[in-house]
Write a protein that holds these residues in place. Structure first.
Motif, PDB file in Angstrom:
ATOM      1  N   ASN A   1      26.074  21.554  23.475  1.00  0.00           N
ATOM      2  CA  ASN A   1      26.054  22.841  24.171  1.00  0.00           C
ATOM      3  C   ASN A   1      26.536  22.668  25.612  1.00  0.00           C
ATOM      4  O   ASN A   1      26.258  21.651  26.256  1.00  0.00           O
ATOM      5  CB  ASN A   1      24.633  23.412  24.163  1.00  0.00           C
ATOM      6  N   GLU A   2      27.251  23.660  26.114  1.00  0.00           N
ATOM      7  CA  GLU A   2      27.759  23.622  27.473  1.00  0.00           C
ATOM      8  C   GLU A   2      27.469  24.942  28.179  1.00  0.00           C
ATOM      9  O   GLU A   2      27.399  25.998  27.542  1.00  0.00           O
ATOM     10  CB  GLU A   2      29.277  23.382  27.488  1.00  0.00           C
ATOM     11  N   VAL A   3      27.301  24.839  29.495  1.00  0.00           N
ATOM     12  CA  VAL A   3      27.136  26.034  30.308  1.00  0.00           C
ATOM     13  C   VAL A   3      28.519  26.605  30.596  1.00  0.00           C
ATOM     14  O   VAL A   3      29.416  25.885  31.025  1.00  0.00           O
ATOM     15  CB  VAL A   3      26.414  25.708  31.635  1.00  0.00           C
ATOM     16  N   SER A   4      28.691  27.888  30.329  1.00  0.00           N
ATOM     17  CA  SER A   4      29.990  28.533  30.548  1.00  0.00           C
ATOM     18  C   SER A   4      30.305  28.601  32.037  1.00  0.00           C
ATOM     19  O   SER A   4      29.610  29.280  32.797  1.00  0.00           O
ATOM     20  CB  SER A   4      29.984  29.939  29.942  1.00  0.00           C
TER      21      SER A   4
ATOM     22  N   VAL B   1      21.415  23.680  26.775  1.00  0.00           N
ATOM     23  CA  VAL B   1      21.861  22.365  27.251  1.00  0.00           C
ATOM     24  C   VAL B   1      20.661  21.465  27.532  1.00  0.00           C
ATOM     25  O   VAL B   1      20.642  20.281  27.167  1.00  0.00           O
ATOM     26  CB  VAL B   1      22.734  22.527  28.516  1.00  0.00           C
ATOM     27  N   ARG B   2      19.650  22.023  28.177  1.00  0.00           N
ATOM     28  CA  ARG B   2      18.447  21.231  28.476  1.00  0.00           C
ATOM     29  C   ARG B   2      17.751  20.786  27.191  1.00  0.00           C
ATOM     30  O   ARG B   2      17.257  19.650  27.103  1.00  0.00           O
ATOM     31  CB  ARG B   2      17.495  22.061  29.340  1.00  0.00           C
ATOM     32  N   ALA B   3      17.701  21.674  26.206  1.00  0.00           N
ATOM     33  CA  ALA B   3      17.066  21.338  24.934  1.00  0.00           C
ATOM     34  C   ALA B   3      17.844  20.243  24.216  1.00  0.00           C
ATOM     35  O   ALA B   3      17.253  19.304  23.651  1.00  0.00           O
ATOM     36  CB  ALA B   3      16.977  22.582  24.061  1.00  0.00           C
ATOM     37  N   SER B   4      19.180  20.317  24.239  1.00  0.00           N
ATOM     38  CA  SER B   4      19.994  19.295  23.564  1.00  0.00           C
ATOM     39  C   SER B   4      19.861  17.952  24.256  1.00  0.00           C
ATOM     40  O   SER B   4      19.857  16.898  23.608  1.00  0.00           O
ATOM     41  CB  SER B   4      21.459  19.735  23.525  1.00  0.00           C
ATOM     42  N   CYS B   5      19.750  17.962  25.613  1.00  0.00           N
ATOM     43  CA  CYS B   5      19.556  16.729  26.343  1.00  0.00           C
ATOM     44  C   CYS B   5      18.196  16.118  26.031  1.00  0.00           C
ATOM     45  O   CYS B   5      18.041  14.879  25.970  1.00  0.00           O
ATOM     46  CB  CYS B   5      19.668  16.989  27.849  1.00  0.00           C
ATOM     47  N   PHE B   6      17.202  16.971  25.844  1.00  0.00           N
ATOM     48  CA  PHE B   6      15.844  16.483  25.559  1.00  0.00           C
ATOM     49  C   PHE B   6      15.767  15.794  24.207  1.00  0.00           C
ATOM     50  O   PHE B   6      15.077  14.788  24.051  1.00  0.00           O
ATOM     51  CB  PHE B   6      14.872  17.670  25.600  1.00  0.00           C
TER      52      PHE B   6
END
Length: 271
Positions: A9-12, A264-269
């Motif tokens: 996931n990426e931040v637009s 993004v934070r969830a995917s990093c976690f």
């Protein structure tokens, strides 16, 4: 792992910097309005005597700059910093605050349509209160003069409303030179005159009603405002719809950005 790239996931960036760019302008404009308001109060000596803010019987137009500028400053700050720092709290605050403003605007519009007579009475009361305070504040005086000139009106429902002002009333004990007169902004304009005659309203209301209309606008500002709304209904509706769509668009963009950041934070976690 060479040649393998993880696509999560990426931040637009488009949404992020669009919100940032739009709100930094909003923020700066809000600061400018608050600054103008503080400067106006400083010129009138209000900042050195805070209690005088509530002494004025009518509306101090500076409040419009302070309130509108303050709301714009808060919204702009939350949206600008929230987008730049990817701060979900500020972005959610921005969305909720914008949603509350949208709800208040919608509620006000519905109530104004349903309770038209009550709104008219309140507008009459508001104008008359400001007529009483006409000479008490130069900003209020300029606002009333602008309103009467723009809508070619005089008083709330007619020139006799100026009896409410101590300088213009027709009582025998009134020593003012403006007794039984009206402000110059009530006078009909002669296109040939380059210089405004500020004494054109003197003693006008001492004349018969049939003669007054030759010198001043005899229609009140409330009916003239109603007429203006009817004549410009499409424009007014278009502005309200445009503002509402911008607010909804801003809320959707902010919520979309919040979703991206949280994803993004969830995917990093979990990575």
């Amino acid at each position: 792992m060479s040649g393998n790239h993880y696509k999560g996931n990426e931040v637009s960036c488009c949404i992020k910097y669009f919100i940032f760019g739009f709100n930094i302008l909003f923020w700066l404009l809000g600061m400018a309005l608050v600054g103008i308001g503080l400067w106006a109060w400083s010129e009138k000596g209000v900042l050195s005597n805070i209690s005088s803010i509530t002494d004025l019987g009518g509306l101090d137009p500076v409040w419009l700059f302070m309130v509108v500028g303050g709301v714009m400053f808060i919204l702009g700050f939350a949206g600008c910093i929230g987008a730049l720092r990817e701060n979900t709290f500020l972005l959610k605050f921005f969305s909720v605050f914008l949603g509350i403003i949208f709800f208040l605007e919608l509620t006000t519009g519905v109530l104004a349509f349903v309770f038209k007579d009550w709104i008219k009475d309140q507008l009459n009361l508001f104008i008359n209160n400001n007529i009483r305070a006409y000479r008490d504040d130069i900003d209020l005086q300029n606002l009333i003069d602008f309103t009467q000139e723009y809508w070619e009106c005089c008083g709330a429902f007619g020139a006799d409303d100026w009896n409410l002002n101590i300088y213009f009333n027709c009582t025998d004990g009134n020593p003012s030179r403006e007794k039984c007169g009206v402000p110059f902004s009530c006078c009909t304009k002669d296109p040939a005159e380059d210089v405004i005659n500020t004494q054109c309203g003197y003693d006008i209301r001492a004349k018969p009603d049939s003669e007054q209309k030759d010198y001043i606008n005899v229609k009140g500002c409330v009916p003239q405002f109603e007429k203006w709304l009817q004549d410009n209904l499409t424009l007014v509706a278009g502005i309200f719809i445009g503002v509402a769509l911008l607010q909804i668009f801003g809320i959707c963009l902010a919520q979309n950005l919040v979703s991206d950041i949280e994803a993004v934070r969830a995917s990093c976690f979990f990575t």
